[in-house]
Design a protein around this motif. Structure first.
Motif, PDB file in Angstrom:
ATOM      1  N   GLU A 160      80.769 124.347  66.789  1.00  0.00           N
ATOM      2  CA  GLU A 160      80.541 124.101  68.224  1.00  0.00           C
ATOM      3  C   GLU A 160      79.055 123.961  68.542  1.00  0.00           C
ATOM      4  OE1 GLU A 160      82.874 123.770  70.941  1.00  0.00           O
ATOM      5  OE2 GLU A 160      84.106 123.307  69.187  1.00  0.00           O
ATOM      6  N   CYS A 161      78.212 124.526  67.681  1.00  0.00           N
ATOM      7  CA  CYS A 161      76.756 124.360  67.839  1.00  0.00           C
ATOM      8  C   CYS A 161      76.247 123.136  67.089  1.00  0.00           C
ATOM      9  CB  CYS A 161      76.023 125.617  67.382  1.00  0.00           C
ATOM     10  SG  CYS A 161      76.306 127.046  68.453  1.00  0.00           S
ATOM     11  N   ASN A 162      77.193 122.330  66.595  1.00  0.00           N
ATOM     12  CA  ASN A 162      76.902 121.050  65.935  1.00  0.00           C
ATOM     13  C   ASN A 162      76.082 121.204  64.655  1.00  0.00           C
ATOM     14  OD1 ASN A 162      77.536 118.303  66.003  1.00  0.00           O
ATOM     15  ND2 ASN A 162      75.509 117.762  66.804  1.00  0.00           N
ATOM     16  N   VAL A 163      76.329 122.283  63.929  1.00  0.00           N
ATOM     17  CA  VAL A 163      75.707 122.471  62.611  1.00  0.00           C
ATOM     18  C   VAL A 163      76.462 121.602  61.602  1.00  0.00           C
ATOM     19  CG1 VAL A 163      75.261 124.139  60.767  1.00  0.00           C
ATOM     20  CG2 VAL A 163      74.978 124.820  63.171  1.00  0.00           C
ATOM     21  N   PRO A 164      75.764 120.883  60.703  1.00  0.00           N
ATOM     22  CA  PRO A 164      76.445 120.018  59.718  1.00  0.00           C
ATOM     23  C   PRO A 164      77.064 120.843  58.586  1.00  0.00           C
ATOM     24  CG  PRO A 164      74.084 119.917  59.398  1.00  0.00           C
ATOM     25  CD  PRO A 164      74.301 120.766  60.607  1.00  0.00           C
ATOM     26  N   LEU A 165      78.229 121.425  58.849  1.00  0.00           N
ATOM     27  CA  LEU A 165      78.788 122.402  57.916  1.00  0.00           C
ATOM     28  C   LEU A 165      80.155 122.019  57.376  1.00  0.00           C
ATOM     29  CD1 LEU A 165      80.389 125.598  59.493  1.00  0.00           C
ATOM     30  CD2 LEU A 165      80.324 123.402  60.675  1.00  0.00           C
ATOM     31  N   THR A 166      80.507 122.669  56.264  1.00  0.00           N
ATOM     32  CA  THR A 166      81.872 122.717  55.766  1.00  0.00           C
ATOM     33  C   THR A 166      82.227 124.187  55.629  1.00  0.00           C
ATOM     34  OG1 THR A 166      81.591 120.679  54.497  1.00  0.00           O
ATOM     35  CG2 THR A 166      83.451 122.070  53.919  1.00  0.00           C
ATOM     36  N   ALA A 167      83.352 124.605  56.254  1.00  0.00           N
ATOM     37  CA  ALA A 167      83.791 126.001  56.184  1.00  0.00           C
ATOM     38  C   ALA A 167      85.126 126.073  55.458  1.00  0.00           C
ATOM     39  CB  ALA A 167      83.908 126.595  57.583  1.00  0.00           C
ATOM     40  N   PHE A 168      85.166 126.892  54.408  1.00  0.00           N
ATOM     41  CA  PHE A 168      86.391 127.121  53.636  1.00  0.00           C
ATOM     42  C   PHE A 168      87.011 128.433  54.110  1.00  0.00           C
ATOM     43  CE2 PHE A 168      83.628 124.529  51.005  1.00  0.00           C
ATOM     44  CZ  PHE A 168      84.496 123.602  50.438  1.00  0.00           C
ATOM     45  N   LEU A 169      88.215 128.364  54.649  1.00  0.00           N
ATOM     46  CA  LEU A 169      88.855 129.531  55.254  1.00  0.00           C
ATOM     47  C   LEU A 169      90.032 130.017  54.410  1.00  0.00           C
ATOM     48  CD1 LEU A 169      89.106 128.209  58.948  1.00  0.00           C
ATOM     49  CD2 LEU A 169      87.111 129.183  57.788  1.00  0.00           C
ATOM     50  N   GLY A 170      90.269 131.327  54.446  1.00  0.00           N
ATOM     51  CA  GLY A 170      91.411 131.913  53.748  1.00  0.00           C
ATOM     52  C   GLY A 170      92.628 132.034  54.632  1.00  0.00           C
ATOM     53  N   GLY A 171      92.688 131.241  55.678  1.00  0.00           N
ATOM     54  CA  GLY A 171      93.823 131.220  56.591  1.00  0.00           C
ATOM     55  C   GLY A 171      93.759 129.949  57.411  1.00  0.00           C
ATOM     56  N   ILE A 172      94.794 129.708  58.211  1.00  0.00           N
ATOM     57  CA  ILE A 172      94.842 128.503  59.034  1.00  0.00           C
ATOM     58  C   ILE A 172      94.262 128.798  60.410  1.00  0.00           C
ATOM     59  CG2 ILE A 172      96.326 126.721  60.034  1.00  0.00           C
ATOM     60  CD1 ILE A 172      96.187 126.648  56.986  1.00  0.00           C
ATOM     61  N   SER A 173      93.158 128.140  60.736  1.00  0.00           N
ATOM     62  CA  SER A 173      92.514 128.309  62.038  1.00  0.00           C
ATOM     63  C   SER A 173      93.401 127.735  63.145  1.00  0.00           C
ATOM     64  CB  SER A 173      91.161 127.592  62.047  1.00  0.00           C
ATOM     65  OG  SER A 173      90.712 127.390  63.367  1.00  0.00           O
ATOM     66  N   GLU A 174      93.579 128.526  64.202  1.00  0.00           N
ATOM     67  CA  GLU A 174      94.356 128.036  65.353  1.00  0.00           C
ATOM     68  C   GLU A 174      93.599 126.918  66.077  1.00  0.00           C
ATOM     69  OE1 GLU A 174      97.357 128.836  66.078  1.00  0.00           O
ATOM     70  OE2 GLU A 174      97.790 130.910  65.523  1.00  0.00           O
ATOM     71  N   ASN A 175      92.268 126.953  66.037  1.00  0.00           N
ATOM     72  CA  ASN A 175      91.479 125.917  66.711  1.00  0.00           C
ATOM     73  C   ASN A 175      91.568 124.560  66.019  1.00  0.00           C
ATOM     74  OD1 ASN A 175      89.970 128.602  67.453  1.00  0.00           O
ATOM     75  ND2 ASN A 175      89.330 127.120  68.984  1.00  0.00           N
ATOM     76  N   TYR A 176      91.667 124.574  64.674  1.00  0.00           N
ATOM     77  CA  TYR A 176      91.600 123.325  63.903  1.00  0.00           C
ATOM     78  C   TYR A 176      92.900 123.004  63.160  1.00  0.00           C
ATOM     79  CZ  TYR A 176      86.733 124.298  64.920  1.00  0.00           C
ATOM     80  OH  TYR A 176      85.555 124.581  65.579  1.00  0.00           O
ATOM     81  N   ASN A 177      93.858 123.939  63.230  1.00  0.00           N
ATOM     82  CA  ASN A 177      95.131 123.803  62.501  1.00  0.00           C
ATOM     83  C   ASN A 177      94.888 123.449  61.036  1.00  0.00           C
ATOM     84  OD1 ASN A 177      97.939 123.970  62.346  1.00  0.00           O
ATOM     85  ND2 ASN A 177      98.176 121.764  62.581  1.00  0.00           N
ATOM     86  N   SER A 178      93.901 124.091  60.452  1.00  0.00           N
ATOM     87  CA  SER A 178      93.517 123.802  59.065  1.00  0.00           C
ATOM     88  C   SER A 178      92.776 124.990  58.478  1.00  0.00           C
ATOM     89  CB  SER A 178      92.625 122.560  59.017  1.00  0.00           C
ATOM     90  OG  SER A 178      92.220 122.269  57.691  1.00  0.00           O
ATOM     91  N   ASN A 179      92.702 125.043  57.138  1.00  0.00           N
ATOM     92  CA  ASN A 179      91.875 126.049  56.467  1.00  0.00           C
ATOM     93  C   ASN A 179      90.547 125.447  56.004  1.00  0.00           C
ATOM     94  OD1 ASN A 179      93.252 124.463  54.636  1.00  0.00           O
ATOM     95  ND2 ASN A 179      93.787 126.111  53.247  1.00  0.00           N
ATOM     96  N   LEU A 180      90.219 124.300  56.572  1.00  0.00           N
ATOM     97  CA  LEU A 180      88.941 123.644  56.288  1.00  0.00           C
ATOM     98  C   LEU A 180      88.370 123.099  57.592  1.00  0.00           C
ATOM     99  CD1 LEU A 180      87.173 122.744  53.749  1.00  0.00           C
ATOM    100  CD2 LEU A 180      88.183 120.497  54.106  1.00  0.00           C
ATOM    101  N   ILE A 181      87.105 123.416  57.865  1.00  0.00           N
ATOM    102  CA  ILE A 181      86.395 122.863  59.023  1.00  0.00           C
ATOM    103  C   ILE A 181      85.261 122.006  58.472  1.00  0.00           C
ATOM    104  CG2 ILE A 181      85.111 123.376  61.140  1.00  0.00           C
ATOM    105  CD1 ILE A 181      86.366 126.197  61.086  1.00  0.00           C
ATOM    106  N   ILE A 182      85.239 120.724  58.841  1.00  0.00           N
ATOM    107  CA  ILE A 182      84.197 119.815  58.318  1.00  0.00           C
ATOM    108  C   ILE A 182      83.428 119.162  59.458  1.00  0.00           C
ATOM    109  CG2 ILE A 182      83.716 117.742  56.972  1.00  0.00           C
ATOM    110  CD1 ILE A 182      85.971 118.241  55.225  1.00  0.00           C
ATOM    111  N   ASN A 183      82.095 119.297  59.367  1.00  0.00           N
ATOM    112  CA  ASN A 183      81.211 118.604  60.303  1.00  0.00           C
ATOM    113  C   ASN A 183      79.962 118.126  59.563  1.00  0.00           C
ATOM    114  OD1 ASN A 183      80.567 117.750  62.978  1.00  0.00           O
ATOM    115  ND2 ASN A 183      79.128 119.442  63.169  1.00  0.00           N
ATOM    116  N   GLY A 184      80.047 118.080  58.225  1.00  0.00           N
ATOM    117  CA  GLY A 184      78.904 117.712  57.398  1.00  0.00           C
ATOM    118  C   GLY A 184      78.922 118.529  56.120  1.00  0.00           C
ATOM    119  N   THR A 185      77.899 118.352  55.283  1.00  0.00           N
ATOM    120  CA  THR A 185      77.887 119.011  53.968  1.00  0.00           C
ATOM    121  C   THR A 185      76.590 119.758  53.668  1.00  0.00           C
ATOM    122  OG1 THR A 185      77.116 116.923  52.989  1.00  0.00           O
ATOM    123  CG2 THR A 185      79.491 117.334  52.946  1.00  0.00           C
ATOM    124  N   GLU A 186      75.698 119.891  54.655  1.00  0.00           N
ATOM    125  CA  GLU A 186      74.419 120.564  54.403  1.00  0.00           C
ATOM    126  C   GLU A 186      74.564 122.087  54.369  1.00  0.00           C
ATOM    127  OE1 GLU A 186      71.358 119.230  57.100  1.00  0.00           O
ATOM    128  OE2 GLU A 186      72.123 117.181  57.020  1.00  0.00           O
TER     129      GLU A 186
END
Length: 450
Positions: A136-162
């Motif tokens: 939400e702060c627009n950081v170019p990130l990839t987040a690997f989660l050990g569960g399914i996020s209710e916000n993204y309906n996924s265990n991966l959040i991608i907004n970049g790779t830095e």
């Protein structure tokens, strides 16, 4: 190993929560992705729907010929897969590169600014909060989660790779493959004694992990843990502390004291002091990274949680149904504290499925104590996961240790009938096994009734 040279990724145990996140990551980065798992689940169905080839037969004939290119193929496996697995043996004999999931996560993160979340409890929720805040702060990130996020309906959040945000898993000492720029340790309670033998070895492993933080990096530790770092805590004198806590319409409202100032008026929708602690450390790491306060406050208020982490399925005046992944006595205590804080005076029925024979044996007295707090308790059979039965260790054995007399064994086929016979106003399903598969049946049955 240079992952840029890899074109094909094959995952053995692709349906696992950590493995499926890697599958999504490589697929999003335009790799050819396929894999095997033992049984179909919602996770494997989701991967197939996204275009990833998944099959459920341990047969070398199921392997596409494209994955036999030695120079361009990487095979990833989970420690839960036995060494006798036919496909795993086949790839090894062919001389194709085979790595554990944790090793691959280490390779992915080493070229990024890595924020790692460690601890025996709270990893998944904290990682998903931090991933959401930084997204939400627009950081170019990839987040690997050990569960399914209710916000993204996924265990991966991608907004970049830095930048990478990852769970640092103590199981099998996996987290020692990471070299984070920032890390936190949420808890060090004894667990995974089938791996470590005793609590002192587990503690040593966390100490070893703390030394993996880069020399110019930052380590955050929950106040009271026997490690040095930036401290955080609830209403105490930590470097980062939650202050002025109020509950308004089921939502926490609070301020955050930082080493430099006080940030006011945060809102957080997940119940329980343990979740408030998870939110605090995610905020502290985001603040230290450089995320702006106003964007963080807005982002935290919009955080919706992780599936099977205090997930509401029915919430009416007459009946509440919550599902949670808790599988350790301390996690059950946290769930009890949260539900009692939100529903004082209401009768609570907890249906618990113990996870692993060894964990049930090692923490039997603590399980009995934590479960005895609920008004009514039902136990399912122990979910074996990767283990064979241990003689004498059964749910019936555990039930006898529970001091609350309002207790009984149940089976999956009896659950609905027994819930109907109870007059509980709040129902909890708890456990890390396949009890989660029963949630949809309970929800369907009682949505109409409530």
């Amino acid at each position: 190993m240079n992952l840029n040279n890899i074109h094909n990724v094959y995952l053995i145990g692709i349906g696992g929560i950590g493995m499926s996140a890697l599958a999504r990551y490589f697929y999003a980065n335009n790799k050819q992705v396929a894999g095997y798992d033992k049984t179909p689940t919602e996770l494997t169905e989701s991967l197939i729907a996204n275009g990833i080839d998944v099959h459920f037969e341990d047969s070398v004939q199921k392997i596409d010929v494209r994955f036999l290119n030695k120079d361009k193929t990487l095979v990833i496996y989970t420690p839960a897969v036995p060494s006798s697995h036919k496909q795993l043996e086949y790839f090894k004999n062919k001389g194709i590169k085979v790595l554990k999931r944790s090793q691959v996560l280490g390779l992915i993160t080493e070229q990024t600014f890595c924020l790692a979340i460690a601890g025996t409890h709270g990893k998944t929720t904290t990682t998903s909060i931090l991933g959401h805040l930084m997204y939400e702060c627009n950081v170019p990130l990839t987040a690997f989660l050990g569960g399914i996020s209710e916000n993204y309906n996924s265990n991966l959040i991608i907004n970049g790779t830095e930048v990478t945000v990852v769970e640092a898993d103590e199981f099998d000492r996996s987290f020692l493959t990471l070299s984070p720029d920032m890390a936190c340790i949420t808890s060090m309670d004894a667990d995974h004694l089938d791996i470590y033998g005793d609590a002192s070895e587990l503690k040593k492993s966390f100490e070893d992990f703390s030394k993996r933080v880069k020399s110019n990096g930052k380590l955050f530790v929950r106040n009271g843990l026997p490690l040095k770092g930036i401290t955080y805590g609830i209403e105490d004198n930590s470097d980062y502390s939650v202050q002025n806590i109020k509950i308004k319409n089921g939502t926490y409202v609070f301020d955050v004291k930082t080493p430099k100032t006080v940030l006011e008026n945060f809102q957080f929708n997940l119940p329980g002091r343990h979740n408030l602690s998870n939110a605090l450390i995610a905020l502290a790491m985001a603040v230290e990274y450089g995320c702006p306060y106003r964007q963080l406050a807005k982002a935290l208020a919009s955080y919706r949680g992780v599936k099977r982490r205090f997930t509401y399925h029915i919430k009416t005046e007459n009946f509440v149904f919550i599902d949670d992944y808790a599988h350790h006595p301390e996690e059950i205590n946290a769930v009890y504290q949260a539900v009692r804080e939100m529903y004082p005076g209401k009768k609570i029925l907890a249906i618990f499925q113990p996870h692993l024979f060894s964990r049930t044996r090692d923490f039997a007295d603590d399980f009995a104590k934590s479960l005895s707090q609920f008004d009514e308790i039902m136990l399912l059979d122990i979910y074996p996961a990767r283990e064979l039965p241990i003689e004498g260790i059964t749910s019936e054995w555990l039930l006898k240790k529970i001091t609350n007399p309002n207790k009984q064994l149940t089976s999956k086929t009896e659950i609905l009938h027994k819930i109907h016979k109870s007059n509980a106003q709040v129902l909890l399903t708890i456990g890390a096994g396949d009890i989660g598969e029963e949630v949809k049946h309970i929800k369907k049955e009682f949505s109409v009734a409530s």
